[in-house]
Design a protein around this motif. Structure first.
Motif, PDB file in Angstrom:
ATOM      1  N   ILE A 126       0.793  -1.279  -0.116  1.00  0.00           N
ATOM      2  CA  ILE A 126      -0.048  -0.081   0.004  1.00  0.00           C
ATOM      3  C   ILE A 126       0.904   1.260   0.088  1.00  0.00           C
ATOM      4  O   ILE A 126       0.371   2.342  -0.384  1.00  0.00           O
ATOM      5  N   GLN A 127       2.216   1.001   0.478  1.00  0.00           N
ATOM      6  CA  GLN A 127       2.996   2.296   0.198  1.00  0.00           C
ATOM      7  C   GLN A 127       3.200   2.599  -1.024  1.00  0.00           C
ATOM      8  O   GLN A 127       3.969   4.004  -1.123  1.00  0.00           O
ATOM      9  N   PHE A 215      -1.493   4.027   5.001  1.00  0.00           N
ATOM     10  CA  PHE A 215      -1.651   4.833   3.880  1.00  0.00           C
ATOM     11  C   PHE A 215      -2.248   6.072   4.595  1.00  0.00           C
ATOM     12  O   PHE A 215      -3.231   6.265   5.118  1.00  0.00           O
ATOM     13  N   TYR A 242      -9.146   3.198   7.570  1.00  0.00           N
ATOM     14  CA  TYR A 242      -8.190   3.942   6.680  1.00  0.00           C
ATOM     15  C   TYR A 242      -7.785   5.364   7.641  1.00  0.00           C
ATOM     16  O   TYR A 242      -8.270   6.416   7.191  1.00  0.00           O
TER      17      TYR A 242
END
Length: 313
Positions: A126-127, A215, A242
């Motif tokens: 996700i980075q 994220f 998130y």
């Protein structure tokens, strides 16, 4: 704009072959890249028209099938040892790795539909993602639904899936009109998550949030008022995972789009090109333009945690 289509086999991080399709506009190879992460029990081909549309708007787009689904189904499902976490930690991770290698200078964004938006938070890759566009991405906990639908889902999670998998070794979704058949481990884990208020959790019921908070970029989450598979409350619950993202929510009704029905998969019909697809494409392009080319392309292998973290069990 002319679009080039390329059917591919890309490796998951453990080498499992995944069927994929790359949609590319003619011209500059450094255009923005969009990864489409699909819903549970559907083939990547369901997203073909939407992927073509994004490519016509100047973006490279990759669709792929999770292991055990569509073109990534190899052999009998009852012989496939896998669970839902593998779709994120291995399959999604492999798709991101492939895109970063293929387009090292391009901003990489993701569209996550339904469980596809859940799995984005299950991978350390996700980075690499600059922005997330989620559509009907929800917590599956059954009490986020009301009325008869709540108890239909409770029956599915507490009885139908556990019993069918025990008897057959897989879940026969096709016979029930619920999409593609599911590997037994995927179906069991999905049902276990949906029985838990925390949703994504380990076998002890402890919440799993391995990479959701990694994220911190822009996130736009859509929900639809007539979506029987993703209520507003369920989408809000997943979006909250998130925690560090720059979040924007859009909750639309059929009347807002001047149509009779949207539901969970209806938004993928050609009739939603304007204004819905146009709005989605404009948002993706806006986020890509805000990213310095190459900023998301970390060297592969640099500081990645293990592919299957020990706490994902």
């Amino acid at each position: 704009m002319d679009i080039h289509f390329e059917k591919l086999t890309i490796p998951a991080t453990d080498g499992f072959p995944l069927a994929a399709t790359l949609y590319s506009p003619e011209g500059d190879a450094d255009r923005p890249v969009v990864l489409i992460n699909q819903a549970t029990a559907v083939k990547r081909t369901l997203y073909d028209r939407f992927a073509r549309f994004l490519a016509e708007r100047g973006m490279h787009v990759l669709t792929y099938d999770y292991r055990g689904i569509g073109g990534s189904r190899v052999g009998p499902l009852r012989a496939l040892t896998t669970d839902m976490k593998d779709w994120g930690t291995r399959d999604l991770a492999g798709a991101v790795d492939w895109l970063v290698k293929r387009f090292p200078r391009s901003p990489l964004l993701a569209v996550g539909h339904s469980s596809g938006g859940q799995l984005l938070g299950m991978t350390d890759r996700i980075q690499h993602l600059s922005a997330l566009l989620l559509v009907g991405a929800q917590s599956g906990y059954w009490r986020h639904w009301a009325g008869p639908r709540r108890y239909q889902l409770a029956f599915l999670w507490y009885a139908a899936i556990p019993i069918a998998v025990r008897l057959l070794g897989y879940f026969p979704s096709k016979r029930l009109g619920l999409g593609e058949d599911l590997p037994g481990g995927v179906a069991r884990e999905w049902a276990r998550w949906c029985r838990n208020p925390a949703y994504i959790s380990d076998k002890r019921g402890v919440p799993l949030r391995p990479y959701f908070e990694d994220f911190s970029g822009p996130l736009l989450a859509y929900s639809f008022s007539d979506d029987r598979s993703a209520t507003r409350a369920a989408v809000d619950a997943l979006t909250a995972f998130y925690r560090r993202a720059q979040k924007e929510r859009r909750h639309l009704s059929p009347a807002d789009l001047k149509v009779d029905v949207i539901d969970h998969f209806g938004w993928l019909r050609e009739g939603f090109r304007s204004p819905l697809w146009e709005d989605m494409a404009a948002w993706l392009q806006e986020q890509a333009a805000a990213v310095r080319p190459g900023a998301t392309a970390m060297p592969l292998g640099a500081s990645h945690p293990p592919t299957q973290p020990s706490h994902l069990s």
